[in-house]
Design an enzyme around this catalytic site. Sequence first.
Site: not given
Length: 512
Positions: A55, A82-83, A169, A171, A223-229, A368
């Site tokens: 952070g 780190c923090y 870090h 990661e 909507s035809g977008g990935v998430d809602s589909s 995603k």
Amino acid sequence: MKKNSIIIIDFGSQYSQLIARRVREMGVYAEVLPFHEEIKNILSREPKGIILSGGPASVYAEGAPTLDKNLFDNNIPVLGLCYGMQLLTHLFGGEVARADKQEFGKAELLIDDAKNALYENIPNKTRVWMSHGDHVTRVAEGFEVIAHTDSCIAAVVNKDKNLYAFQYHPEVTHSEHGADMLKNFVFNVAKCEKNWSMGNYIENTVKEIRERVGNKKVILGLSGGVDSSVAAALINKAIGKQLTCIFVDTGLLRKDEAKQVMEIYAKNFDMNIKCIDAEERFLSKLAGVSEPEAKRKIIGKEFVEVFNEEAMKLQDADFLAQGTIYPDVIESISVKGPSATIKSHHNVGGLPEDLKFELLEPLRELFKDEVRQVGRELGIPDYMVDRHPFPGPGLGIRILGEVSKEKADILREADAIFIEELRKADLYNKVSQAFVVLLPVKSVGVMGDERTYEYTAVLRSANTIDFMTATWSHLPFEFLEKVSNRILNEVKGINRLAYDISSKPPATIEWE
Ligand code: XMP
């Protein structure tokens, strides 16, 4: 599945989500919680391990984010990064000092305790990524140093309390064996089992949706977008025709979009979808309006109205489903504090209060790429799952200035050619977002022996990781030439084409 998890406590690091992804990639569920989350909520998840993120703050700064020390009395292994390391040191009575200069970049890590479980199969000398101002100058009582660099104490452990910390870090990929060190924490120290997979996720989520929804009804704005589909396909798998999807054709969609959505989801998935043809409604509201923000507002408001009207017709729907994904959730619980405003989804934000839906958000734990994996496993074709993002206001913000059906039709044709050629040249998945913009500018040209006076269009293609910054795609000239030939020859109404070579910032990806 979730009881076998790692919790990441977020102190405002840009890497908190990345840590969660790294852990999930190992097959272990990970979740990010803000530092001010109540201990009982952290413990109720029964995590096998806790990672404290980095952070930007200094532990001595006024109002610096901190943790209730009681959390460390539960014998849950903790790794501070780190923090997180500075905070552990500070809370347990060690000393943290401001360095003369910030240390930023690669450093050589020299491991002092090669037998420590965190360093299993890690070479004694390895490169790690540092990004800090403060550093630990005296370790707290009960802690010992297990690695250093030539400028700082790089790793400590308190064996009795099962507390570990790295100044660097692990990661980020610049830390050569960072992923292995995190793996050692997750499997050797926290003793997690690998049981997080998309197959498992689908199975469990389908069960949960069935239990929660029972025999009630659900609506979803597709909507035809990935998430809602993907959300629709998942809920459909769980409850079939108890789900009704509402797809609003605003007249501002890409070529054949409504047809494709109906074909894939209504036909192949046998989903209950109402396709609302609202083209005239949207275009008449937009007539005469050319200011970008005004257009966005009109489109957003109209969308909510159309959706609400349809939702009202389905009187017995109890649940409103949404394709909210994990990054949306984390953004809304940012480290700013419990009072940070929760981001409102445009559907929910505009729904009348008396509708009283319960929210169903089956993807709210997924990143995603995980959403895409779920989509593929559910049988949604790759070309839908891997689609570039498309803005809510659609072509309304890609037709600069005043919008009309004529312009939308011209733009749709040009855009479809650009996308088709990108796919054919195997470039579509190498760029992040590509589309055509139609300018409200006409120029003179010649076709055959005839003078023309037609619109100018612009090809836009951007490469980006997070859509916050972007560079223009360096598409090959031969490719651009081919697209130009096709668009100028095949699309009536465009006689001049330009390529947008602007990065973001100072430009944005969309033109309006
Ligand atoms: P800009 O143009 O701001 O776009 O660089 C960044 C990303 O956001 C998308 N975008 C939107 N998405 N509603 C959306 O759902 C919107 O109003 C909107 N405006 C921009 C844009 O397509 C790009 O992916």
